[in-house]
Design a protein around this motif. Structure first.
Motif, PDB file in Angstrom:
ATOM      1  N   PHE A  92      17.337  25.757  67.745  1.00  0.00           N
ATOM      2  CA  PHE A  92      17.318  27.053  67.697  1.00  0.00           C
ATOM      3  C   PHE A  92      16.233  27.632  68.477  1.00  0.00           C
ATOM      4  O   PHE A  92      16.307  29.123  68.663  1.00  0.00           O
ATOM      5  CB  PHE A  92      16.941  27.510  66.167  1.00  0.00           C
ATOM      6  CG  PHE A  92      18.101  26.851  65.037  1.00  0.00           C
ATOM      7  CD1 PHE A  92      19.567  27.321  65.183  1.00  0.00           C
ATOM      8  CD2 PHE A  92      17.659  25.975  64.298  1.00  0.00           C
ATOM      9  CE1 PHE A  92      20.311  26.724  64.295  1.00  0.00           C
ATOM     10  CE2 PHE A  92      18.650  25.332  63.488  1.00  0.00           C
ATOM     11  CZ  PHE A  92      19.940  25.927  63.474  1.00  0.00           C
ATOM     12  N   SER A  95      15.279  28.538  74.823  1.00  0.00           N
ATOM     13  CA  SER A  95      15.076  29.854  75.533  1.00  0.00           C
ATOM     14  C   SER A  95      15.689  29.879  77.154  1.00  0.00           C
ATOM     15  O   SER A  95      15.554  30.853  77.550  1.00  0.00           O
ATOM     16  CB  SER A  95      13.561  29.935  75.608  1.00  0.00           C
ATOM     17  OG  SER A  95      12.895  28.975  76.514  1.00  0.00           O
ATOM     18  N   THR A 112      26.234  33.719  72.532  1.00  0.00           N
ATOM     19  CA  THR A 112      25.908  34.813  71.845  1.00  0.00           C
ATOM     20  C   THR A 112      25.185  34.210  70.603  1.00  0.00           C
ATOM     21  O   THR A 112      24.348  34.930  69.884  1.00  0.00           O
ATOM     22  CB  THR A 112      26.901  35.525  71.391  1.00  0.00           C
ATOM     23  OG1 THR A 112      27.872  34.957  70.497  1.00  0.00           O
ATOM     24  CG2 THR A 112      27.875  36.155  72.377  1.00  0.00           C
ATOM     25  N   ARG A 113      25.134  32.900  70.249  1.00  0.00           N
ATOM     26  CA  ARG A 113      24.694  32.276  69.068  1.00  0.00           C
ATOM     27  C   ARG A 113      23.349  31.903  69.481  1.00  0.00           C
ATOM     28  O   ARG A 113      22.600  31.260  68.496  1.00  0.00           O
ATOM     29  CB  ARG A 113      25.450  31.198  68.541  1.00  0.00           C
ATOM     30  CG  ARG A 113      26.773  31.647  67.949  1.00  0.00           C
ATOM     31  CD  ARG A 113      27.615  30.509  67.625  1.00  0.00           C
ATOM     32  NE  ARG A 113      27.225  29.409  66.771  1.00  0.00           N
ATOM     33  CZ  ARG A 113      27.807  28.414  66.275  1.00  0.00           C
ATOM     34  NH1 ARG A 113      29.015  28.312  66.715  1.00  0.00           N
ATOM     35  NH2 ARG A 113      27.179  27.664  65.459  1.00  0.00           N
ATOM     36  N   SER A 115      20.136  32.911  69.867  1.00  0.00           N
ATOM     37  CA  SER A 115      19.203  33.892  69.304  1.00  0.00           C
ATOM     38  C   SER A 115      18.051  33.853  70.247  1.00  0.00           C
ATOM     39  O   SER A 115      17.339  34.926  70.529  1.00  0.00           O
ATOM     40  CB  SER A 115      19.127  34.284  68.007  1.00  0.00           C
ATOM     41  OG  SER A 115      18.327  33.001  67.553  1.00  0.00           O
ATOM     42  N   SER A 116      17.476  32.949  70.516  1.00  0.00           N
ATOM     43  CA  SER A 116      16.057  32.859  71.426  1.00  0.00           C
ATOM     44  C   SER A 116      16.224  32.845  72.929  1.00  0.00           C
ATOM     45  O   SER A 116      15.178  32.542  73.407  1.00  0.00           O
ATOM     46  CB  SER A 116      15.457  31.367  71.005  1.00  0.00           C
ATOM     47  OG  SER A 116      15.277  31.572  69.608  1.00  0.00           O
ATOM     48  N   LYS A 118      15.979  33.562  76.736  1.00  0.00           N
ATOM     49  CA  LYS A 118      15.219  34.371  77.389  1.00  0.00           C
ATOM     50  C   LYS A 118      15.682  34.365  78.743  1.00  0.00           C
ATOM     51  O   LYS A 118      15.733  34.976  79.557  1.00  0.00           O
ATOM     52  CB  LYS A 118      13.772  33.996  77.202  1.00  0.00           C
ATOM     53  CG  LYS A 118      12.827  35.114  77.939  1.00  0.00           C
ATOM     54  CD  LYS A 118      11.448  34.723  77.392  1.00  0.00           C
ATOM     55  CE  LYS A 118      10.391  35.747  77.923  1.00  0.00           C
ATOM     56  NZ  LYS A 118       9.115  35.356  77.685  1.00  0.00           N
ATOM     57  N   SER A 138      23.960  41.340  72.470  1.00  0.00           N
ATOM     58  CA  SER A 138      23.268  40.654  71.095  1.00  0.00           C
ATOM     59  C   SER A 138      22.080  39.754  71.337  1.00  0.00           C
ATOM     60  O   SER A 138      21.443  39.884  70.400  1.00  0.00           O
ATOM     61  CB  SER A 138      24.339  40.029  70.180  1.00  0.00           C
ATOM     62  OG  SER A 138      24.903  38.921  70.873  1.00  0.00           O
ATOM     63  N   LEU A 139      21.929  39.408  72.361  1.00  0.00           N
ATOM     64  CA  LEU A 139      20.700  38.317  72.630  1.00  0.00           C
ATOM     65  C   LEU A 139      19.295  39.362  72.893  1.00  0.00           C
ATOM     66  O   LEU A 139      19.113  39.764  73.897  1.00  0.00           O
ATOM     67  CB  LEU A 139      20.946  37.663  73.905  1.00  0.00           C
ATOM     68  CG  LEU A 139      22.186  36.703  73.736  1.00  0.00           C
ATOM     69  CD1 LEU A 139      22.450  35.834  75.042  1.00  0.00           C
ATOM     70  CD2 LEU A 139      21.874  35.815  72.573  1.00  0.00           C
ATOM     71  N   ARG A 140      18.787  39.662  71.988  1.00  0.00           N
ATOM     72  CA  ARG A 140      17.713  40.592  71.871  1.00  0.00           C
ATOM     73  C   ARG A 140      16.495  39.838  72.809  1.00  0.00           C
ATOM     74  O   ARG A 140      15.514  40.599  73.101  1.00  0.00           O
ATOM     75  CB  ARG A 140      17.039  40.767  70.348  1.00  0.00           C
ATOM     76  CG  ARG A 140      17.908  41.242  69.547  1.00  0.00           C
ATOM     77  CD  ARG A 140      18.563  42.725  70.280  1.00  0.00           C
ATOM     78  NE  ARG A 140      19.724  43.518  69.338  1.00  0.00           N
ATOM     79  CZ  ARG A 140      20.361  44.214  69.871  1.00  0.00           C
ATOM     80  NH1 ARG A 140      20.264  45.083  70.581  1.00  0.00           N
ATOM     81  NH2 ARG A 140      21.275  44.844  68.675  1.00  0.00           N
ATOM     82  N   GLU A 141      16.386  38.621  72.935  1.00  0.00           N
ATOM     83  CA  GLU A 141      15.281  38.047  73.678  1.00  0.00           C
ATOM     84  C   GLU A 141      15.443  37.952  75.015  1.00  0.00           C
ATOM     85  O   GLU A 141      14.623  37.403  75.959  1.00  0.00           O
ATOM     86  CB  GLU A 141      14.895  36.829  73.002  1.00  0.00           C
ATOM     87  CG  GLU A 141      14.524  36.924  71.506  1.00  0.00           C
ATOM     88  CD  GLU A 141      13.175  37.554  71.356  1.00  0.00           C
ATOM     89  OE1 GLU A 141      12.258  37.453  72.342  1.00  0.00           O
ATOM     90  OE2 GLU A 141      13.100  38.326  70.233  1.00  0.00           O
TER      91      GLU A 141
END
Length: 207
Positions: A92, A95, A112-113, A115-116, A118, A138-141
């Motif tokens: 998870f 990066s 899109t899954r 989430s980390s 970068k 949707s990838l905030r990082e």
């Protein structure tokens, strides 16, 4: 009372520590296999000459990066999450993902899954639809993205402004730092081209 400048410096120090920790383990390199399927690419990972040694715990690796560049991959990559679970100690926390120099016609939704994530390298593929970039919102990082060498680069002259409208937190696009001027141009472009942006972005522009 702590000044705003002091808080900003502290935040940069923390972020640098996170980046250093992420980079302390080398990425798992599955490049140059000419593989058409993920399962054919992910044999024994390599480490570049002179690079750090891979660190394992049991049968899984300590790593935050996967390199799958220079293959012949395409399609949805549905088995990628299972591969990460089996391969990484902390799947998870992935990066960095390099899918450059493959044959993807769209951005796999499975991305899109992550989430980390970068760093996402997607240059030199077969992407032609700029709307595919919406998946990455949707990838905030996400801070570093490459798309150059895809057909979309030739088909869409306003691509940089379009991408920055969808992903305003990017620090680098196509290996070029995002400047204050880039953001200003993107803001103006967004207002003048609302019809080209997804409805969610249009709503944000009105706020």
């Amino acid at each position: 009372m702590t000044s705003s400048l002091g808080l900003k410096r502290n935040a940069l120090v923390v972020e640098k520590r996170i980046d250093n920790h992420t980079q302390s383990y080398p990425p798992l390199d599955y490049s140059f296999h000419n593989a058409q399927k993920l399962e054919d690419a992910v044999a024994e990972p390599r480490v570049s000459t002179g690079g750090s040694k891979l660190v394992m715990e049991g049968d899984r690796y300590h790593s935050y990066g996967i390199n799958l560049n220079h293959n012949a991959l395409s399609g949805p990559m549905d088995t990628f999450p299972e591969f990460l679970q089996k391969t990484l100690m902390n799947p998870f926390a992935l990066s960095s993902l390099d899918l450059s120099f493959n044959e993807f016609t769209d951005i796999p939704t499975i991305i899109t899954r992550l989430s980390s994530l970068k760093y996402f390298y997607f240059h030199k593929n077969m992407l032609s639809d700029p709307a595919e970039v919406q998946k990455l919102a949707s990838l905030r990082e996400l801070k570093y993205l490459t798309l150059h060498g895809n057909p979309v680069e030739m088909n869409v002259p306003y691509l940089r402004s379009y991408v920055l409208s969808l992903l305003p937190d990017l620090r680098s696009l196509n290996c070029t730092p995002v400047t204050k001027g880039d953001r200003q141009i993107s803001d103006v472009w967004s207002v003048m081209n609302k019809n080209l942006l997804p409805k969610t972005s249009n709503k944000n522009l009105k706020k």
